[in-house]
Enzyme design. Structure first.
Site, PDB file in Angstrom:
ATOM      1  CE1 TYR A   1       1.334   2.621   8.504  1.00 31.27           C
ATOM      2  CE2 TYR A   1       0.028   4.235   9.710  1.00 31.27           C
ATOM      3  CZ  TYR A   1       0.221   3.439   8.594  1.00 31.27           C
ATOM      4  OH  TYR A   1      -0.698   3.461   7.562  1.00 31.27           O
TER       5      TYR A   1
ATOM      6  NE  ARG B   1      -2.312   0.669   3.795  1.00 27.80           N
ATOM      7  CZ  ARG B   1      -1.703   1.361   4.764  1.00 27.80           C
ATOM      8  NH1 ARG B   1      -1.377   2.628   4.575  1.00 27.80           N
ATOM      9  NH2 ARG B   1      -1.396   0.783   5.920  1.00 27.80           N
TER      10      ARG B   1
ATOM     11  CG  HIS C   1      -6.192   1.722   6.363  1.00 25.28           C
ATOM     12  ND1 HIS C   1      -6.218   0.434   5.886  1.00 25.28           N
ATOM     13  CD2 HIS C   1      -7.363   1.909   7.015  1.00 25.28           C
ATOM     14  CE1 HIS C   1      -7.356  -0.134   6.222  1.00 25.28           C
ATOM     15  NE2 HIS C   1      -8.074   0.732   6.907  1.00 25.28           N
TER      16      HIS C   1
END
Length: 394
Positions: A298, A285, A289
């Site tokens: 993160y 990805r 998200h």
């Protein structure tokens, strides 16, 4: 068959030098040490042979290759336009597929018209392959409808927000068509995060026991929001199928040819009465998200840049160019088509009418329900209070 190691990945650092990936220690290797990865196109766009899966793409024509490239380019443009519309306040939320185009287009083009698809909420490329108008995908994210299309018109179910539940729906549907004697297949899409849901495990159990003609297509983009895959599993995801008694395979999710070939193989097994298959499309990805997420909190740039070098669209373009399957005229025409699609999507979203105030109460129960009737009456009184206040000059 090429091989990809699942060796440990070091914690990534942000631009400021501070680690943002948390305690990412090691990714445990599969028993035997190496993880098999089906790949037909390298990141450099070179065709590699595969004794098991070459036959599933052996007859592909230059026109069909250009079609796969067109699918990916237009899907990415639609996705980018939807992201921009959300940033401009036109959509409430958007789940981007950036980086996952090959997994979706490859698998989507492997389907027959009579096969049935159960998506999550990110399968915009599969929807494109099934002929769902892209603008219909946006109504739910704008808050004007509950879906926007008839699932039975394209054998493409409505988007499912509840994580993993569509795998149970797919399994039940597959069991049903098997009892009806149909030779079609079912495919259920889900992500690496959903693979930890109980619904998915139940689906594996029932599909195996009843030999259901279903393909479980897991797009492992390696991040369940901020949770890396190694915090969910000790082995590669495709190996989970072994414990349920059916085969699993890991495919290069950025290789559209490999995704096409492996999905064709899995669907052929299903239609032939051989039961379920788990396909793990190992991809990435590239973006957030959803548009409510900030991936820089993160993960670091190093990881993202490494995967951008494996871009699925650039990979196929290199192959088309080196094989003389496409010229500059084709790419120029596609760019113009892409611009036109973006404009159409933008205009269509902004022209969507607001739903009626009471549309939310429709189609909740097939035969009506006293509680819904009560809630509708309460909402009607609430709406009427605005008219009364306005009439009184408040």
């Amino acid at each position: 068959m090429t091989v990809e190691s699942t060796a440990a990945r070091k914690p990534r650092s942000s631009a400021g030098g501070k680690s943002t990936a948390g305690k990412r220690t090691t990714t445990r290797k599969a028993p035997g040490g190496e993880t098999q990865l089906v790949q037909l196109l390298t990141p450099e766009g070179k065709r590699v042979k595969n004794a098991e899966y070459d036959k599933y793409v052996a007859g592909i024509t230059a026109e069909e290759l250009r079609g796969l490239y067109r699918d990916m380019v237009l899907t990415r443009r639609f996705d980018a336009e939807a992201t921009a519309l959300q940033r401009q306040g036109e959509l409430g939320l958007w789940a981007s597929l950036l980086g996952q185009e090959a997994a979706q287009i490859g698998s989507g083009r492997a389907l027959r018209g009579d096969d049935y698809v159960f998506p999550t909420y990110r399968e915009h490329g599969v929807a494109w392959c099934r002929g769902v108008d892209p603008t219909n995908l946006l109504g739910m994210f704008r808050g004007v409808n509950h879906g926007g299309w008839d699932p039975n018109s394209n054998n493409f179910h409505l988007y499912t927000i509840v994580i993993g539940s569509q795998t149970l729906h797919a399994t039940g549907y597959a069991m049903g068509i098997a009892k009806d004697g149909a030779d079609s297949a079912v495919i259920a899409y889900f992500g690496d995060g959903a693979s930890s849901q109980g619904d998915v495990a139940e689906s594996f159990t029932f599909s195996a026991v009843y030999n259901a003609p279903v393909v479980f297509f897991c797009q492992n983009n390696q991040w369940a929001i901020s949770e890396p895959t190694e915090k969910q599993t000790r082995v590669p995801l495709y190996q989970r199928a072994q414990g349920f008694g059916f085969p699993g395979v890991r495919v290069d999710g950025n290789d559209v040819l490999a995704c096409l070939a492996v999905t064709k193989w899995a669907l052929e097994r299903a239609r032939g009465g051989e039961g379920p298959t788990l396909v793990e499309a190992f991809t990435y990805r590239m973006g957030a998200h959803t548009t409510s997420d900030d991936p820089t909190r993160y993960r670091g740039d190093e990881e993202r840049l490494a995967w951008e070098a494996k871009d699925p669209i650039l990979r196929l373009r290199r192959y088309l160019e080196t094989s003389n399957h496409a010229d500059e005229g084709f790419f120029a025409e596609l760019e113009a088509e892409s611009e036109a699609l973006g404009k159409r999507v933008r205009e269509a979203v902004r022209a969507m009418p607001d739903p009626g105030h009471f549309a939310i109460f429709e189609n909740v129960y097939a035969d009506g329900h006293a509680l819904v009737d009560e809630e509708r009456a309460q909402f009607a009184a609430y709406q009427a209070s605005f008219a009364d206040a306005e009439g009184q000059g408040v």
